[in-house]
Every structure is written in structure tokens, then in C-alpha cells.
Write a protein that holds these residues in place. Structure first.
Motif, mmCIF file in Angstrom:
data_model
loop_
_atom_site.group_PDB
_atom_site.id
_atom_site.type_symbol
_atom_site.label_atom_id
_atom_site.label_comp_id
_atom_site.label_asym_id
_atom_site.label_seq_id
_atom_site.Cartn_x
_atom_site.Cartn_y
_atom_site.Cartn_z
ATOM 1 N N GLN A 296 5.213 38.679 24.894
ATOM 2 C CA GLN A 296 5.272 39.390 26.413
ATOM 3 C C GLN A 296 4.512 38.931 26.962
ATOM 4 N N GLN A 297 3.621 38.629 26.969
ATOM 5 C CA GLN A 297 2.798 37.802 28.002
ATOM 6 C C GLN A 297 2.805 36.591 27.915
ATOM 7 N N LEU A 298 3.592 35.635 27.505
ATOM 8 C CA LEU A 298 4.540 34.468 27.572
ATOM 9 C C LEU A 298 5.313 34.647 28.382
ATOM 10 N N LEU A 299 6.174 36.164 28.625
ATOM 11 C CA LEU A 299 7.539 36.477 29.555
ATOM 12 C C LEU A 299 6.582 36.531 30.804
ATOM 13 N N LEU A 300 5.073 37.542 30.855
ATOM 14 C CA LEU A 300 4.933 37.179 32.205
ATOM 15 C C LEU A 300 4.491 35.881 33.289
ATOM 16 N N LYS A 301 3.678 35.210 32.186
ATOM 17 C CA LYS A 301 3.102 34.000 32.469
ATOM 18 C C LYS A 301 4.104 33.311 33.156
ATOM 19 N N LEU A 302 5.877 33.635 32.532
ATOM 20 C CA LEU A 302 7.157 32.324 32.981
ATOM 21 C C LEU A 302 7.448 33.004 34.338
ATOM 22 N N ARG A 303 7.613 34.453 34.539
ATOM 23 C CA ARG A 303 7.536 34.928 35.676
ATOM 24 C C ARG A 303 6.803 34.661 37.294
ATOM 25 N N GLU A 304 5.923 35.295 36.971
ATOM 26 C CA GLU A 304 4.397 34.287 37.901
ATOM 27 C C GLU A 304 4.829 32.796 38.153
ATOM 28 N N VAL A 305 4.899 31.940 37.183
ATOM 29 C CA VAL A 305 5.510 30.259 37.106
ATOM 30 C C VAL A 305 6.608 30.954 38.611
ATOM 31 N N GLU A 306 7.656 31.349 38.339
ATOM 32 C CA GLU A 306 8.665 31.191 38.388
ATOM 33 C C GLU A 306 8.439 31.455 40.177
ATOM 34 N N GLN A 307 7.016 32.933 40.470
ATOM 35 C CA GLN A 307 6.743 33.335 41.597
ATOM 36 C C GLN A 307 6.801 32.826 42.422
ATOM 37 N N LEU A 308 5.145 31.872 41.391
ATOM 38 C CA LEU A 308 4.686 30.757 42.308
ATOM 39 C C LEU A 308 5.182 30.012 42.592
ATOM 40 N N SER A 309 6.131 29.422 42.059
ATOM 41 C CA SER A 309 7.034 27.935 42.712
ATOM 42 C C SER A 309 7.992 28.560 44.127
ATOM 43 N N ALA A 310 8.563 29.837 43.727
ATOM 44 C CA ALA A 310 9.514 29.800 44.877
ATOM 45 C C ALA A 310 8.769 29.471 45.944
ATOM 46 N N GLN A 311 7.771 30.230 45.796
ATOM 47 C CA GLN A 311 6.153 30.575 47.132
ATOM 48 C C GLN A 311 6.377 29.305 47.820
ATOM 49 N N THR A 312 6.147 28.039 47.350
ATOM 50 C CA THR A 312 5.120 27.249 47.071
ATOM 51 C C THR A 312 5.828 25.756 47.213
ATOM 52 N N LEU A 313 7.751 25.983 47.175
ATOM 53 C CA LEU A 313 8.789 24.663 47.289
ATOM 54 C C LEU A 313 8.473 24.313 48.910
ATOM 55 N N ALA A 314 8.600 25.462 49.369
ATOM 56 C CA ALA A 314 9.060 24.496 51.036
ATOM 57 C C ALA A 314 7.670 23.436 51.621
ATOM 58 N N GLN A 315 6.246 24.406 50.840
ATOM 59 C CA GLN A 315 5.014 23.551 51.684
ATOM 60 C C GLN A 315 5.014 22.719 50.824
ATOM 61 N N GLU B 197 9.665 24.073 32.814
ATOM 62 C CA GLU B 197 10.698 23.569 31.490
ATOM 63 C C GLU B 197 9.721 23.550 29.840
ATOM 64 N N THR B 198 8.371 23.816 30.068
ATOM 65 C CA THR B 198 7.149 23.585 28.900
ATOM 66 C C THR B 198 7.308 25.084 28.490
ATOM 67 N N LEU B 199 7.606 25.825 29.412
ATOM 68 C CA LEU B 199 7.357 27.656 29.254
ATOM 69 C C LEU B 199 8.793 28.219 28.588
ATOM 70 N N GLU B 200 10.195 26.988 28.958
ATOM 71 C CA GLU B 200 10.826 27.526 28.730
ATOM 72 C C GLU B 200 11.311 27.323 26.891
ATOM 73 N N THR B 201 10.655 26.039 26.868
ATOM 74 C CA THR B 201 10.920 26.287 25.195
ATOM 75 C C THR B 201 10.089 26.811 23.974
ATOM 76 N N GLN B 202 9.080 26.670 25.007
ATOM 77 C CA GLN B 202 7.801 28.510 24.203
ATOM 78 C C GLN B 202 8.231 29.466 24.638
ATOM 79 N N VAL B 203 9.620 30.258 25.142
ATOM 80 C CA VAL B 203 9.949 31.118 25.109
ATOM 81 C C VAL B 203 11.339 30.844 24.316
ATOM 82 N N HIS B 204 11.778 30.233 24.604
ATOM 83 C CA HIS B 204 12.377 29.814 23.145
ATOM 84 C C HIS B 204 12.124 29.769 22.029
#
Length: 725
Positions: free
Chosen positions: A412-431, A444-451
Motif C-alpha cells: 500500500q505504501q508503494l502505491l501511495l508513493k506512486l500517486r505522490e510522484v505522479e501528482q508532483l510530476s503533474a504540478q512541476t511539468l510546466a516549470q 518507471e522504477t516505481l511501476e516496476t516495483q508495483v508490478h
């Protein structure tokens, strides 16, 4: 059976049996031990024995005068008996006389000795066990538990039991050898011996239940460790569960009553091996808790290893037979439990995650142990097995649930970390376009771990489904176990008839041969004897076919069903399984009686069905009905008569089977759940919750029928099976 015993008693009275023929008249001044009754657990023969050192075959004769011999009790410890008794060859003799009731029964003698011995009854060799030799170093006992020695047709005359024995010489390191008695002899009736044998087998079976559960926990935690090597607590707990499983398996093997050791070393090391496994299970449990809470083992832990090692070494010298060695083992177990509780309390004060689950497991186990002690003090033993089972299993399940929860929380913590990284990526993508490559790599690393973790969870789910399938198969095979007692009872009657008519036919042949040997033959008598023989052979054939039909039915039930359907007579199927279910329960509880009412519709059409599968359903419903009326009978209700009714009838183009009992009934809130898998109202250990679920699937899915239940609490329950005609 009655005819067999009658003939044996008649032959003994006429002096035609070998034992009676060899018995010489006893002097009037040689008093015999009178045995008028046997206790429920059999009679230990510990009085009236006479002993003399040396070796003389004449001492086996019943007429030998042994009044000058010493008297002793061979059940007493060796240290309380003369030293010469366990240093060379010697003889023991016991004169006994049976009371009126026992003299007409077939008795069984169960000897057991820490020696090699020969046993004689009225001068005739009854049994030989081990290798006797004048040199104590060459004496070799068998160390096997004897089933029994038959003593048929003894009658009321005095008898002499003589034992020629050579005592076993224990190694010098066995300091507790003086606690072992030289000879046990226990006398049973046939029903008493059957009950004791059944109790021994039941105790061994009960021990196999925790052995299987701990074996399953061992595999489960080895799998956890395989996919997460960093959490070494799983490995230590697997070692703990494996040691516990082996100790329960060895206890079940020793308790089963069929052990057979080929040497002194094997017999002496069995209790030491059991104590060693129990010692390792406690120590691995402590080590697992250290790793679980992140503590480094210190002086207390290694001191516990030392205390346990000294206890094991000291107990090995006494084979765990003296009070001191037993107290030392109990003290060590108490210290290990205290250390487990100390670690749990310490982790609780530090507010470590999930410690409440482990604490609850220990609390439930200790409460169960306390309840066992209190009930034992009050001489209430009905719930002791269940409470001890909870005491053993509750802490292990608590730790297992904690580790499984940690495994799930990590995912579950791995999934939460994945969501946090995705949100951070969406906020800072333009900047921060220059960080996109780094974030992509992280994703990619996190997705591999989740898989990987998802695959681990999927494999765990597959393992659990496989375990569930095994439990369902065990439930199917349990129905065969329910049939066994009934089959044994049913097949006994035709076999008794075959044996009795065979013996009578043999006597008729002897009379015919005697008549034919005469110069003047009676043709009428010969014709009468031939007619009797022909009639007996017809009865033997009839009952032989009956026994073969019972065996055939049992084989058909034991085979794995292919699902193929054939025209089936439901009236015959219901009648057969009703009797088998009733006799199966009667074999386990002789005090239980119930009224069986059957109302089978004449001319009921045959039904296309898989007979073995429908038989399993009927056996399950009949077993539940008898269980319900038995439980109501045990409440002590006045004027209550247990009754089970079975009715069949044709309703349109369908055939209906109704199974009714006048038990306690099923409450409304429970009735809606009874067909769910693993749901049961029976106490722990008496039901798996799969019987009605499997029955429902067999009737509805495999045969296109219906299975319904009607019940009124306090009055009874009725199950209705509907099958297309």
C-alpha cells in the motif's frame, strides 16, 4: 459370535483345549487372586505376583509349588525392588481365578516390559518378546506396543500366568533408569480394549491438526521471506513453525500406540528428540520477535539459550521422567513465555506499528491456558482440548497476521508513493522540463516495483485458492471417514454369520464322516446331515454376498466421482446411507439412541444421478440431523425422544426427499448463511463449514435440482432435496 464363545467355553469345560489339557490340579493351599470385575480402563495386574531369580523351564508349569518364592509388585520402580531382579534371568508367577461374569467372556491381556520376556498361560507359551540371554549385555527388548493377547474360554478354574524375563540394562548416562518398572500387564474385556484403542487413535489424530497448521504456517512464511528477504522475521518464524510442526508430528506418532523401535538407542532418544524440537520452537519464537521489533539479542536472549540447553541436557539424562527434570522444563518454558511477553510490552510502550495484534494473540493464548487450569481444578475436562489448541495456536496466528499485515502495508505504501510522484510530476511539468527524464525514470522504477509486488500478491492469492481447493477435497474425503464406523458395524453381522455357519458345517462334516465309518449306517441321519450342510452353505453364500455388497458400496463411495449419471433408486440410497450414518455415530457414542422413521414412496421412478455424489449429500444431511438431536438430548430435556424422519415422494415430474429432525432448530439469522462456504455453527474442530456448501453445489449445479431448508427454532429442522425425475 455368541456361538463361537459358547463352543470355546464348552471345549474348555470338557478339557479339549490345549491350555486346559496342560493344566494340572493346583494344591488347595495355593491361593489365587480372584478377579470379579474389570475397571473401565482395564485392570493392572499388580498384586499376587511371586518372583524367583534363575531360569528353569519347570517354573512355567501350573502345578509347580511357588509358595517359597518372594512376593513383589512388578509395577513399582526398579529402585524399590530387589537388586537381583534387574541383574539377570528370573521368573514371575501369578495365580488368578475369574469371577462368574468374566469367566464367560473373551479377555485380552496387554503386556509391556522394560525387558525381553516369554509369557506362559497354564504352561503353554502365550507370547515371546525380544531376545532373552543370561548375559545382560546381550538382552534386546523389542520396544513395541503390543496390540493384545487373546485369552478365550478361561472358565472359572484357577490359572497360572508365568513370565520368564531378562531385564534391560540401560546405558550409564540414563540416570533415571531406576524409575522404570520392569513389567506392566493390563487385563481388558473386548469392549474396553476397543474403547482404549479408539481413544489412542483419536489423541494421535488431534495432534496431527496443529502439526498440519504449523506446517502450513512454515510454508507461508518461507514464501514471505522468499519475496522479501530483508524481513528476516519471516525466516525465524518459519523455523519456529517448522520445529513446532515436527514436535506435534512426533508426539502424534508416539501417541498413536504403534511405535516399533529396532534398538535401545532409538527408544531412548525419542523423548529427547521431542524435547529438543520443543526447545528449538520456543527459542526460534523468541528470535523471531527480536527481529520483528528490531531489537538486537542481548544477554537475556543468550542466557535463555544456556538455560534451555542445560534443561535439555539434564532432562536427557533422566529421559524427562523425574520430577526435577519436568519442573526444569516447565521453568524454561515459563522463562521463554516471559521473554516473549517482555518484548511485546516493550514494543507496545514504544508504540510500534501493529503490536496490538501480537499482544492480542498472546492474551488469548494465556487466557485459554488460565481457563484450562481453572476447569481442570474444577474437574471439568470437556473443553480442555479446544482451550489448549487455542493456547498453542493463538500467539502463532497473531504473529502471522502481523507479518501478513506488514506485507500488505508495504504494498500500500508503494502505491501511495506512486500517486505522490505522479501528482508532483503533474504540478512541476510546466516549470521544470529539464527534470522530466528523471521523473520518468522514477516512475518507471516505481511501476516496476508495483508490478513485482502485484505479481507477488497474485501468487499469494493463487496459493490461497489452492489451499481452499485442498480443504474442499478434504471435506469430501471426510464423508468416507464418517462411513467407516457404520461400514465396520454393518459388515460385522454377515461375517459373524459366515464364521458361525462355517464352524457348524465343520462339525456336521465330522458327524457325517463318523456315521459313514460305521458298519451299520443310518441313511436317514446321513440325509439329514447333508440337508443341514446344504442349508448352511446356502446361508454362508447369502451372507457372503451381503458382505461383498457392503464392500462394493464402500469402494464406490471412496472412488473419485466422474460425474457420470446412471438410473438411481433413491429409496435404496436413502435407506443405505441413513443406516450407515446412524451406525457411524453409534460407533463413536454407544449411549446415543434415536428413533428412525422412514416413509419411502412405493414405485418411485429412477432418477438420472451420480449415485456417489448424491450419497455424500445424504450422508451430510443425516449426519447433521443426528448431531442436532444428540445436542438437544444432551441438554437433559425431560421426555425428549430424538427422532429423525426420511420421506420420499413424487411431485409432478420431480422427486422430493425430505430429511426431518426434532433438534434445536436453526435461528432465522443463521439460516440464511448455512450454505455459505466455511460457515459453521459447530464448535472448533467439529466442523469445517464445507459440508452444506458442497451439498448445495452437487444438487443445484451438478444435477439441476434444488436444496432448501425449513426450520422452527426449538422444534426442529427439515431439509428438502428436489431432483428432476
Amino acid at each position: 459370535m455368541f456361538m463361537k464363545h459358547f463352543l470355546l467355553a464348552l471345549l474348555a469345560a470338557l478339557g479339549l483345549l490345549s491350555g486346559a489339557a496342560a493344566a494340572a490340579p493346583l494344591p488347595a493351599d495355593m491361593a489365587a487372586l480372584r478377579i470379579d470385575r474389570l475397571p473401565a480402563g482395564g485392570l493392572m495386574l499388580n498384586k499376587g505376583w511371586r518372583y524367583h531369580p534363575g531360569d528353569d523351564p519347570a517354573w512355567a508349569r501350573p502345578g509347580f509349588d511357588d509358595l517359597g518364592w518372594d512376593t513383589l509388585n512388578p509395577v513399582r520402580p526398579r529402585r524399590e525392588l530387589p537388586a537381583r531382579l534387574h541383574t539377570g534371568m528370573g521368573w514371575l508367577r501369578l495365580r488368578f481365578r475369574l469371577g462368574d461374569s468374566l469367566s464367560r467372556q473373551v479377555l485380552l491381556l496387554r503386556p509391556n516390559a522394560n525387558a525381553a520376556f516369554e509369557m506362559y498361560l497354564d504352561g503353554q507359551l502365550l507370547h515371546r518378546d525380544g531376545r532373552l540371554h543370561p548375559d545382560p549385555a546381550q538382552v534386546q527388548p523389542n520396544f513395541n506396543t503390543l496390540a493384545s493377547l487373546d485369552l478365550p474360554g478361561l472358565g472359572r478354574a484357577p490359572h497360572v500366568l508365568a513370565v520368564r524375563f531378562a531385564p534391560m540394562q540401560y546405558p550409564a548416562w540414563v540416570l533415571g533408569a531406576d524409575n522404570f518398572p520392569p513389567l506392566f500387564c493390563r487385563l481388558f474385556t473386548e469392549p474396553q480394549f476397543r474403547r482404549q484403542t479408539a481413544e489412542v487413535a483419536q489423541n494421535a489424530t488431534r495432534l496431527m491438526v496443529p502439526a498440519s497448521l504449523f506446517g502450513l504456517l512454515t510454508l507461508l512464511h518461507l514464501v514471505f521471506f522468499r519475496y522479501n528477504p530483508a524481513r528476516r522475521a519471516n525466516l525465524y518464524f518459519a523455523f519456529y513453525a517448522g520445529s513446532a510442526a515436527l514436535s506435534f508430528w512426533l508426539s502424534a506418532y508416539l501417541a498413536g500406540g504403534d511405535t516399533n523401535f529396532s534398538s535401545n538407542a532409538q527408544a531412548l532418544t525419542a523423548p529427547v528428540a521431542l524435547a529438543g524440537l520443543q526447545f528449538l520452537s520456543y527459542m526460534w519464537a523468541v528470535r523471531a520477535l527480536y527481529a520483528l521489533f528490531g531489537y538486537r539479542p542481548g544477554r537475556l536472549y543468550y542466557g535463555l539459550w544456556g538455560a534451555g540447553g542445560l534443561t535439555l541436557a539434564g532432562g536427557s539424562l533422566y529421559l524427562f521422567t523425574t520430577g526435577a527434570s519436568i519442573i526444569a522444563a516447565v521453568v524454561f518454558m515459563g522463562l521463554a513465555i516471559i521473554e516473549l511477553l517482555r518484548l511485546t510490552v516493550k514494543a507496545g510502550r514504544e508504540r510500534q506499528r501493529g503490536v496490538g495484534i501480537i499482544g492480542t494473540g498472546f492474551a488469548v493464548g494465556l487466557l485459554s491456558l488460565l481457563a484450562t487450569v481453572v476447569l481442570s481444578a474444577a474437574k471439568v475436562y470437556y473443553f480442555n482440548n479446544a482451550l489448549l489448541f487455542i493456547y498453542i495456536l493463538a500467539p502463532a496466528l497473531g504473529i502471522s497476521l502481523f507479518l501478513a499485515r506488514e506485507f500488505a502495508l508495504d504494498a500500500q505504501q508503494l502505491l501511495l508513493k506512486l500517486r505522490e510522484v505522479e501528482q508532483l510530476s503533474a504540478q512541476t511539468l510546466a516549470q521544470e522540463q529539464d527534470k522530466q527524464a528523471l521523473l520518468a525514470a522514477q516512475n518507471e522504477t516505481l511501476e516496476t516495483q508495483v508490478h513485482e509486488r502485484t505479481g507477488e500478491l497474485q501468487r499469494s492469492l493463487t496459493d490461497l485458492r489452492a489451499t481452499q481447493a485442498q480443504l474442499i477435497q478434504r471435506e469430501k474425503m471426510a464423508s468416507l471417514g464418517e462411513l467407516t464406523a457404520g461400514i465396520a458395524h454393518e459388515i460385522q453381522n454377515p461375517l459373524n454369520f459366515v464364521n458361525n455357519f462355517s464352524e457348524v458345517s465343520t462339525e456336521l462334516l465330522e458327524e457325517l464322516e463318523e456315521e459313514q465309518a460305521k458298519l451299520i449306517r443310518d441313511a436317514g441321519l446321513e440325509a439329514e446331515l447333508v440337508g443341514d450342510l446344504r442349508q448352511n452353505l446356502g446361508k454362508i453364500s447369502h451372507h457372503g454376498r451381503r458382505a461383498a455388497a457392503i464392500v462394493k458400496g464402500m469402494l464406490e463411495h471412496s472412488r473419485t466421482s466422474t460425474g457420470e449419471r446412471a438410473p438411481t433408486d433413491l429409496n435404496q440410497l436413502c435407506d443405505e446411507y441413513l443406516r450407515l450414518a446412524y451406525q457411524g455415530l453409534r460407533a463413536k457414542d454407544k449411549t446415543f439412541n434415536a428413533t428412525l422413521n422412514t416413509d419411502f414412496a412405493p414405485g418411485l421412478p429412477l432418477v438420472e444421478a451420480a449415485g456417489a455424489d448424491v450419497g455424500r449429500v445424504l450422508l451430510n444431511l443425516f449426519g447433521n440431523a443426528f448431531y442436532a438431536v444428540q445436542k438437544r438430548q444432551q441438554t437433559g430435556e425431560v421426555a425428549y425422544k430424538p427422532t429423525v424422519c426420511v420421506r420420499t415422494k413424487q411431485v409432478g415430474n420431480q422427486v422430493e426427499i425430505r430429511v426431518h429432525d426434532n433438534g434445536m432448530g436453526i435461528p432465522d439469522d443463521i439460516r440464511a448463511k448455512i450454505f455459505q462456504p466455511f460457515f459453521t455453527t459447530k464448535p472448533t474442530g467439529e466442523g469445517t463449514g464445507l459440508g452444506l456448501s458442497l451439498s448445495y453445489d452437487i444438487i443445484t449445479k451438478a444435477h439441476g435440482g434444488a436444496l432448501a431448508v425449513e426450520s422452527q427454532p426449538g422444534q426442529g429442522t427439515e431439509f428438502v432435496i428436489t431432483l428432476p425425475a
